[in-house]
Design a protein around this motif. Structure first.
Motif, PDB file in Angstrom:
ATOM      1  N   GLY A  10      27.760  48.828  41.442  1.00 36.67           N
ATOM      2  CA  GLY A  10      28.658  47.855  42.071  1.00 36.67           C
ATOM      3  C   GLY A  10      29.736  47.395  41.111  1.00 36.67           C
ATOM      4  N   LEU A  13      33.527  41.685  41.657  1.00 36.24           N
ATOM      5  CA  LEU A  13      33.774  40.758  40.545  1.00 36.24           C
ATOM      6  C   LEU A  13      32.606  40.759  39.566  1.00 36.24           C
ATOM      7  CD1 LEU A  13      35.451  37.693  42.325  1.00 36.24           C
ATOM      8  CD2 LEU A  13      36.505  39.272  40.688  1.00 36.24           C
ATOM      9  N   SER A  40      34.036  41.691  49.817  1.00 36.91           N
ATOM     10  CA  SER A  40      34.033  40.282  49.393  1.00 36.91           C
ATOM     11  C   SER A  40      34.952  40.014  48.198  1.00 36.91           C
ATOM     12  CB  SER A  40      32.594  39.875  49.064  1.00 36.91           C
ATOM     13  OG  SER A  40      32.534  38.517  48.740  1.00 36.91           O
ATOM     14  N   VAL A  43      38.756  40.444  49.028  1.00 33.39           N
ATOM     15  CA  VAL A  43      39.421  39.491  49.937  1.00 33.39           C
ATOM     16  C   VAL A  43      39.408  38.074  49.361  1.00 33.39           C
ATOM     17  CG1 VAL A  43      38.768  40.858  51.962  1.00 33.39           C
ATOM     18  CG2 VAL A  43      37.421  38.844  51.383  1.00 33.39           C
ATOM     19  N   GLN A 194      25.343  44.761  43.335  1.00 29.42           N
ATOM     20  CA  GLN A 194      25.734  45.265  44.652  1.00 29.42           C
ATOM     21  C   GLN A 194      26.079  44.166  45.646  1.00 29.42           C
ATOM     22  OE1 GLN A 194      22.270  48.430  44.415  1.00 29.42           O
ATOM     23  NE2 GLN A 194      23.423  48.792  46.276  1.00 29.42           N
ATOM     24  N   GLY A 214      32.817  35.219  55.215  1.00 30.23           N
ATOM     25  CA  GLY A 214      33.980  34.340  55.074  1.00 30.23           C
ATOM     26  C   GLY A 214      35.243  35.074  55.454  1.00 30.23           C
ATOM     27  N   ARG A 289      29.877  37.013  51.335  1.00 29.78           N
ATOM     28  CA  ARG A 289      29.506  36.488  50.013  1.00 29.78           C
ATOM     29  C   ARG A 289      28.005  36.709  49.773  1.00 29.78           C
ATOM     30  NH1 ARG A 289      32.030  32.492  52.969  1.00 29.78           N
ATOM     31  NH2 ARG A 289      34.047  31.729  52.234  1.00 29.78           N
ATOM     32  N   MET A 314      26.442  35.289  43.412  1.00 22.66           N
ATOM     33  CA  MET A 314      27.517  34.399  42.947  1.00 22.66           C
ATOM     34  C   MET A 314      28.050  33.478  44.049  1.00 22.66           C
ATOM     35  SD  MET A 314      27.817  35.011  39.734  1.00 22.66           S
ATOM     36  CE  MET A 314      26.853  36.199  38.807  1.00 22.66           C
ATOM     37  N   SER A 316      30.105  31.470  46.412  1.00 23.11           N
ATOM     38  CA  SER A 316      31.559  31.310  46.514  1.00 23.11           C
ATOM     39  C   SER A 316      32.177  31.004  45.150  1.00 23.11           C
ATOM     40  CB  SER A 316      31.883  30.195  47.516  1.00 23.11           C
ATOM     41  OG  SER A 316      31.223  29.018  47.117  1.00 23.11           O
TER      42      SER A 316
END
Ligand SMILES: Cc1cc2nc3c(=O)[nH]c(=O)nc-3n(C[C@H](O)[C@H](O)[C@H](O)COP(=O)(O)OP(=O)(O)OC[C@H]3O[C@@H](n4cnc5c(N)ncnc54)[C@H](O)[C@@H]3O)c2cc1C
Length: 351
Positions: A10, A13, A40, A43, A194, A214, A289, A314, A316
Motif C-alpha cells: 500500500g 499516505l 482515500s 481525494v 492497505q 467521505g 477512511r 489513520m 481522518s
C-alpha cells in the motif's frame, strides 16, 4: 531474489510516509501498490489541524505531532524536489455568541493552545458571513496529497523499489525472521499499509477497522480570496485562483467510492451558512477512511507473526499523525522502544 529491510503493501499516505521515514533512517524498502484500489489518500484535502473545535482543546499529542509533520513535509519537499506543503492557519467561523464565548473562555483558561485569543472580525464581508467573528488556529497546514504520493512513487521507481501490482497475501511466505513474496522478494519485515482494505485480507481481518466513507467537492467561489482553511461545519481548503476543496462527509460502514447527491447537498448546505459569494461545483470525489472504533491509529506487530507489522487506522488524521507515528513504529521494530499505548494495536489483541 531481491532483498529489502521492509516490504510495504500500500502506497497511500501511510505507505508513502512510512517508506520515506525508513529511507531517511538508512533502511531499504520495497513497496507494492495499485492506487486504484483505494482513493482515500488521493481525494483527501490533506489538512492538518492541531485544535479540536468541539472540545476547544489541542488534539492528541498536538504539541509534538503538528510541528513534527510540518518539519517532515518541508524536509520531504527538499528530498523529493517537489512542492506540496503549505503552513497555513485554520479560521474557525464562530457560529453564534455561545461558540464565541467558549472560544474566549478556552483561550483565557488554558495556556499552550494552538487557538489564538484574538478574534478576527469580518475580514471579507463581500464573500464571507461572519457576524460572530473568526477564531484563528496556528501550527496547522496542508499537503497536496496527489503531488506528495506521486513524488514518493517517482523516488521508489528510481530506486527499483516499487512493484505496481495487486499485493496477494497468499504469495507471502512468513518465517520467524522475515518474509518472502512471490519467490522474488525477501524482507526482514512486512508492513500492512492497505488502509481500509486490510479488513478484506485473512492475515489482518482481526484489525478493528471501521470504514468511514467521505466525500469532497472541488469548487470555484467567485470573489473569495484567502490562504487560510475556513471551517464552519464544512471546511474550505484554498487551492489558488478562487478554487477550493470543500469537505467532508462521514458515513460509517460504507466501502463504495461512488459520489452521492446527498453528500453534495449536505456540504453545500453547510457552506450556505458562511459563504455569500456564488459557488460553482466542478467535481466531486469519494474515498473510504481507515477509521478505528476508538478513533486512534493502529500500529504494531501482528499478534501471531513477529515478521508482520501494521501501520494503519489513520482515520481522518493521516496528514498530521503519520509522520510522527512512522518514527515511533520504526523505533519499536528496530529497537523495541515501546509504542504509545493509545495507538498500539495490542490494546485490542492482548487478553
Ligand atoms: C473525503 C476525505 C477527505 C479527507 N481529508 C483529510 C484531510 O484533510 N486530512 C487528513 O489527514 N486526512 C484526510 N482524510 C483521511 C485520509 O485520507 C486517510 O487517513 C488516509 O488516506 C489513509 O491513508 P492510508 O495510506 O492508510 O490508506 P489508503 O489511502 O486507503 O491507501 C492504501 C493504499 O494501498 C493500496 N492497496 C490496498 N490494498 C492493496 C493490494 N491488495 N494491492 C496493492 N495495493 C493495495 C490502495 O490502492 C492505496 O493506494 C480524508 C479522507 C476522505 C475520504
Amino acid at each position: 531474489m531481491q532483498r529489502a529491510d521492509y516490504l510495504i503493501a500500500g502506497q497511500g499516505l501511510s505507505g508513502s510516509i512510512l517508506a520515506l521515514t525508513l529511507l531517511e533512517a538508512g533502511k531499504t524498502v520495497h513497496v507494492i501498490d495499485r492506487p486504484e484500489l483505494s482513493a482515500s489518500s488521493r481525494v483527501a484535502a490533506g489538512i492538518y489541524n492541531p485544535f479540536n473545535f468541539r472540545r476547544m482543546v489541542n488534539t492528541w499529542e498536538a504539541e509534538t505531532v503538528a510541528p513534527f509533520a510540518t518539519a517532515f513535509y518541508r524536509r520531504a519537499e527538499q528530498t523529493l524536489g517537489a512542492s506540496f506543503h503549505q503552513s497555513r492557519p485554520v479560521w474557525k467561523i464562530l457560529a453564534d455568541a455561545g461558540e464565541r464565548a467558549l472560544w474566549q473562555k478556552a483561550c483565557a483558561e488554558r495556556t499552550g493552545l494552538f487557538a489564538q485569543p484574538e478574534l478576527l472580525e469580518s475580514p471579507q464581508p463581500q464573500a464571507l458571513y461572519t457576524p460572530h467573528g473568526i477564531g484563528v488556529v496556528n501550527g496547522s497546514g496542508s499537503i497536496d496529497t496527489v503531488a506528495f504520493i506521486t513524488a514518493v512513487k517517482q523516488l521508489l521507481r528510481q530506486k527499483g523499489a516499487l512493484t505496481e501490482a495487486v499485493f496477494d497475501e497468499t504469495r507471502l511466505r512468513i518465517h520467524p525472521d522475515g518474509v518472502e513474496y512471490n519467490g522474488q522478494l525477501a524482507a526482514r519485515r512486512f508492513v500492512n499499509c492497505q488502509g481500509h482494505l486490510a479488513a478484506q485480507t485473512a492475515l489482518f481481518a482481526f484489525l478493528p477497522l471501521r470504514p468511514m466513507k467521505g466525500e469532497v467537492l472541488h469548487l470555484h467561489i467567485a470573489g473569495l480570496t484567502t490562504d487560510a482553511v475556513l471551517n464552519r461545519g464544512a471546511y474550505l481548503l484554498p487551492l489558488g485562483n478562487q478554487q477550493f476543496i470543500c469537505g467532508a462527509t462521514y458515513e460509517a460502514g460504507q466501502t463504495t467510492e461512488t459520489t452521492t447527491e446527498t453528500a453534495r447537498t449536505e456540504m453545500l448546505g453547510k457552506l450556505a451558512k458562511f459563504i455569500t459569494a456564488p459557488i460553482t461545483v466542478n467535481a466531486q470525489f469519494a474515498g473510504v477512511r481507515p477509521a478505528v472504533k476508538d478513533r486512534r491509529p493502529l500500529l504494531g506487530v501482528h499478534p501471531q507473526h513477529g515478521a508482520l507489522a501494521v501501520f494503519n487506522g489513520m482515520g481522518s488524521k493521516a496528514a498530521m499523525l503519520a509522520p510522527w507515528l512512522a518514527t515511533q513504529l520504526l523505533a519499536h521494530l528496530e529497537n523495541n522502544t515501546p509504542l504509545p499505548a493509545e495507538v498500539n494495536l495490542n490494546r485490542f489483541t492482548r487478553n
